[in-house]
Design a protein around this motif. Structure first.
Motif, PDB file in Angstrom:
ATOM      1  N   THR A   1      -4.403  -3.708 -14.422  1.00 43.16           N
ATOM      2  CA  THR A   1      -3.060  -3.183 -14.172  1.00 43.16           C
ATOM      3  C   THR A   1      -2.226  -3.205 -15.439  1.00 43.16           C
ATOM      4  O   THR A   1      -2.279  -4.157 -16.210  1.00 43.16           O
TER       5      THR A   1
ATOM      6  N   PRO B   1      -0.557  -3.830  -3.838  1.00 45.64           N
ATOM      7  CA  PRO B   1       0.391  -2.723  -3.666  1.00 45.64           C
ATOM      8  C   PRO B   1      -0.308  -1.479  -3.113  1.00 45.64           C
ATOM      9  O   PRO B   1      -1.533  -1.371  -3.134  1.00 45.64           O
ATOM     10  N   ASP B   2       0.495  -0.533  -2.660  1.00 51.21           N
ATOM     11  CA  ASP B   2      -0.026   0.730  -2.151  1.00 51.21           C
ATOM     12  C   ASP B   2      -0.355   1.624  -3.347  1.00 51.21           C
ATOM     13  O   ASP B   2       0.539   2.189  -3.969  1.00 51.21           O
ATOM     14  N   ILE B   3      -1.642   1.745  -3.673  1.00 55.89           N
ATOM     15  CA  ILE B   3      -2.092   2.486  -4.858  1.00 55.89           C
ATOM     16  C   ILE B   3      -2.619   3.850  -4.422  1.00 55.89           C
ATOM     17  O   ILE B   3      -3.390   3.960  -3.483  1.00 55.89           O
ATOM     18  N   THR B   4      -2.193   4.887  -5.140  1.00 58.98           N
ATOM     19  CA  THR B   4      -2.727   6.228  -4.939  1.00 58.98           C
ATOM     20  C   THR B   4      -3.802   6.446  -5.998  1.00 58.98           C
ATOM     21  O   THR B   4      -3.497   6.494  -7.191  1.00 58.98           O
TER      22      THR B   4
ATOM     23  N   ASP C   1       1.141   3.374  -8.558  1.00 56.70           N
ATOM     24  CA  ASP C   1       1.919   2.984  -7.390  1.00 56.70           C
ATOM     25  C   ASP C   1       3.355   3.473  -7.545  1.00 56.70           C
ATOM     26  O   ASP C   1       3.724   4.026  -8.585  1.00 56.70           O
TER      27      ASP C   1
END
Length: 63
Positions: A41, A2-5, A23
Motif C-alpha cells: 500500500t 478497506p474497500d479496494i477497487t 480505494d
C-alpha cells in the motif's frame, strides 16, 4: 481491509500476474493475482511515480 477497487490482472511473461487497485481515500495497492488480501500500500501519487519510472527504464537494472 478497506474497500479496494481492483483492475484486471496484468500478466507478464511466465504468468507473473499482479493487480493494481485504489480505494476512496486516495491509497493505491499492488498485489499478486490471487493474493489481494496481502497488498503493498502507498499513495496513488507514489504508484504513478513508480509506473512512470518503470516505463522510463529506471528499473531495467532490476530485471
Amino acid at each position: 481491509m478497506p474497500d479496494i477497487t481492483w483492475e484486471a490482472p496484468f500478466c507478464g511473461e511466465g504468468n507473473n500476474c499482479f493487480r493494481i487497485g485504489t480505494d476512496a481515500e486516495g491509497n493505491a495497492y499492488i498485489a499478486l493475482n490471487g493474493e489481494e488480501d496481502r497488498p503493498l500500500t502507498d499513495s496513488i501519487e507514489a504508484l504513478r511515480t513508480l509506473i512512470r519510472d518503470v516505463k522510463a527504464g529506471k528499473a531495467d537494472h532490476l530485471l
